[in-house]
Design an enzyme around this catalytic site. Structure first.
Site, PDB file in Angstrom:
ATOM      1  N   SER A 194      -9.776   1.766   2.760  1.00 48.66           N
ATOM      2  CA  SER A 194      -8.839   2.295   1.754  1.00 48.66           C
ATOM      3  C   SER A 194      -7.730   1.542   1.168  1.00 48.66           C
ATOM      4  O   SER A 194      -7.174   2.141   0.196  1.00 48.66           O
ATOM      5  CB  SER A 194      -8.074   3.614   2.641  1.00 48.66           C
ATOM      6  OG  SER A 194      -7.385   2.917   3.546  1.00 48.66           O
ATOM      7  N   SER A 238      -9.888  -0.544   7.124  1.00 50.55           N
ATOM      8  CA  SER A 238      -9.292  -0.395   5.572  1.00 50.55           C
ATOM      9  C   SER A 238      -8.608  -1.640   5.032  1.00 50.55           C
ATOM     10  O   SER A 238      -8.250  -1.663   3.885  1.00 50.55           O
ATOM     11  CB  SER A 238      -8.221   0.568   5.458  1.00 50.55           C
ATOM     12  OG  SER A 238      -8.967   2.077   5.333  1.00 50.55           O
ATOM     13  N   LYS A 295       0.788  -1.335   0.052  1.00 48.72           N
ATOM     14  CA  LYS A 295      -0.023  -0.128  -0.058  1.00 48.72           C
ATOM     15  C   LYS A 295       0.731   1.410  -0.096  1.00 48.72           C
ATOM     16  O   LYS A 295       2.192   1.246   0.861  1.00 48.72           O
ATOM     17  CB  LYS A 295      -0.948  -0.040   1.094  1.00 48.72           C
ATOM     18  CG  LYS A 295      -2.031   1.118   1.195  1.00 48.72           C
ATOM     19  CD  LYS A 295      -2.904   0.917   2.584  1.00 48.72           C
ATOM     20  CE  LYS A 295      -3.958   1.841   2.671  1.00 48.72           C
ATOM     21  NZ  LYS A 295      -4.692   1.625   3.924  1.00 48.72           N
TER      22      LYS A 295
HETATM   23  N1  GLN Z   1     -13.309   4.056   6.118  1.00 49.81           N
HETATM   24  C1  GLN Z   1     -12.624   4.551   7.295  1.00 49.81           C
HETATM   25  C2  GLN Z   1     -12.254   5.871   7.307  1.00 49.81           C
HETATM   26  O1  GLN Z   1     -12.521   6.502   6.181  1.00 49.81           O
HETATM   27  C3  GLN Z   1     -11.371   3.606   7.607  1.00 49.81           C
HETATM   28  C4  GLN Z   1     -10.131   3.994   6.925  1.00 49.81           C
HETATM   29  C5  GLN Z   1      -9.020   3.035   7.322  1.00 49.81           C
HETATM   30  O2  GLN Z   1      -8.991   2.198   8.109  1.00 49.81           O
HETATM   31  N2  GLN Z   1      -7.922   3.774   6.823  1.00 49.81           N
HETATM   32  O3  GLN Z   1     -12.010   6.571   8.082  1.00 49.81           O
END
Ligand code: GLN
Length: 483
Positions: free
Chosen positions: A154, A178, A79
């Protein structure tokens, strides 16, 4: 043979039997990337010559009779918020578009130690803020199961790469879901370790009291292998914990009879997609058949989890993102007459809409006059959420829930409505608030042929047990990649 669909364990076996070389595997992956990634856009950057050089070195050492570690020659995707020395780390943000990391994250250093190969860096929501990869400054990642749908987020690029055969496995980061949510949308295994299990050194910080790095893989065994490689204390991350690292792959096949499984009532209410409910039910029945006992439990503060998360995570993010000012880090806009202008112009040009929204929310809840009402209050409720889990784990060993309330959604369908987007994290954020390990396992498909994921949650440092239960389910469902 379709090299780019094998698990790490299968590819490793072929390497050891000298039936395939690392160079052949890496070449097969780049061929697949060239064929498919124009449409999917899982990668933000690839480094073919570096990957081939790493593969050649592995092959040479193997030919010379060296005993190599399990990840030697395994092609991985990383990532793009995890630092790799000499490579760009953009966080899918314009502000870091040209940032080249001068050092390796601890997880990368450990994977390098195992001679793993890095194919490239994967797409994400900008700074990992999002649930669909639509917030990337460089374009969306499409879902390999249906390219009209999001890959989740994400870590959408990492999940799509593993699902589509563009990497043998990947690393993601999970602050509120994410790793698990994109794994569920794309139909792969995704593990968020206990907070403190894996070093965060070299992960660009989103919310430091939540963030964890973890694997996205095609099998439970592969997740166990990668976790074993990256876990453990690190002097460079003071929140990494001294607890011993188990031999995660060793315990995988042990029976699950006698295991006490809890189904949190609050996770099975109205609004759950029927295809998802059916998949999770199937998983629960299998565990029962294998001799686990199943009972309903309650996590009474669940309804507050989204609100608490979306106060605390932006608060921490707004502080962490202060360093991207065009001076210490980030693209600098030259026109400013004063220092303040320079900051404002650089941050305005460099950050996307969702990032600005989070910084404003985070700054607001931390401001004097609002701090007690929002930030402090949310911290108190975070404690209550953690205590809910502690009480539940006095009665049961593991919890089973859906990973997300629905399958992948159509590209564009939620991106203009942040609140609806935030609500799609309803089943994943509590795990981060409490610092627990959580795993997504693919358990089926919806009528529309979209993957469905089941989430296993365990007490802190129960990764062995979480992986063992997941492996039992995976075996009964027909093995890796069967659903
Ligand atoms: N969808 C969540 C957010 O937007 C989690 C994102 C993540 O785990 N990086 O904060």
């Amino acid at each position: 043979m379709n090299l780019e669909k094998l698990t790490i364990a299968e590819l490793g076996r072929l390497y050891r039997e000298r039936r395939v070389s690392a160079v052949e595997a890496v070449a097969a992956y780049f061929k697949a990337i060239r064929a498919k990634d124009g449409l999917l856009h899982a990668y933000l950057s690839v480094n073919e010559s570096a990957a081939l050089a790493q593969a050649e070195a592995v092959d040479r050492d193997r030919a010379a009779g060296a005993e190599l570690p399990p990840l030697a020659g395994i092609p991985l995707a990383i990532k793009d918020n995890i630092c790799l020395r000499g490579e760009r780390t953009t966080c899918a943000s314009r502000i870091l578009e040209n940032f080249v990391s001068p050092y390796d994250a601890t997880v990368i250093e450990r994977l390098r130690g195992q001679r793993a190969i890095f194919l490239g860096k994967t797409n994400l929501d900008e700074f990992a803020f999002g649930s669909s990869t639509e917030n990337s400054a460089f374009g969306v990642t499409r879902n390999p199961a249906n390219p009209e749908y999001v890959s989740g987020g994400s870590s959408g690029g990492s999940a799509a790469a593993v699902a589509a055969g563009l990497a043998a496995a990947a690393l993601g980061s999970d602050t509120g879901g994410s790793i698990r949510q994109p794994a569920s949308f794309c139909g792969v295994v995704g593990l968020k370790p206990t907070y403190g299990r894996v070093s965060r050194y070299g992960l660009v910080a989103f919310a430091s009291s939540f963030d964890q790095i973890g694997p996205l893989t095609r099998s439970v065994e592969d997740a166990a292998v990668i976790l074993g490689a990256i876990a453990g204390p690190d002097p460079l991350d003071s929140t990494s914990v001294e607890a011993p690292v188990a031999d995660y792959p060793a315990g995988l096949e042990a029976p699950v009879s006698g295991l006490r499984i809890g189904l949190p009532r609050e996770y099975f209410g109205a609004g759950l997609d029927p295809g998802v409910a059916e998949g999770v039910e199937r998983g629960v029945k299998i565990l029962e058949k294998l001799g686990a006992s199943v009972r309903e439990v309650s996590l009474p503060h669940t309804a507050s989890a989204i609100a608490v998360y979306y106060v605390l995570a932006p608060a921490e993010a707004s502080a962490n993102l202060a360093r991207f000012d065009g001076v210490r880090y980030g693209r600098r806009m030259p026109e400013g007459a004063t220092m303040r202008d320079l900051y404002e112009l650089s941050r305005d040009a460099g950050f996307g809409k969702e990032v600005k929204r989070r910084i404003i929310m985070g700054t607001f809840v931390l401001s004097s006059g609002y701090y007690d009402a929002y930030y402090l209050q949310a911290q108190k409720v975070r404690t209550l959420i953690r205590q809910d889990f502690e009480s539940a784990f006095k009665e049961v060993d593991l919890l089973v829930t859906p990973t997300a309330p629905g399958p992948a959604f159509r590209i564009g369908s939620k991106v203009t409505d942040p609140l609806t987007m935030y609500l799609s994290d309803v089943f994943t954020v509590s795990c981060n608030l409490a610092g627990l390990p959580g795993l997504n396992l693919p358990v089926g498909r919806t009528a529309g042929n979209l993957p469905v994921g089941l989430q296993l949650l365990g007490p802190v440092f129960s990764e062995e047990l979480v992986l063992r239960a997941a492996r039992a389910l995976e075996r009964e469902l027909g093995g890796p990649g069967a659903v």
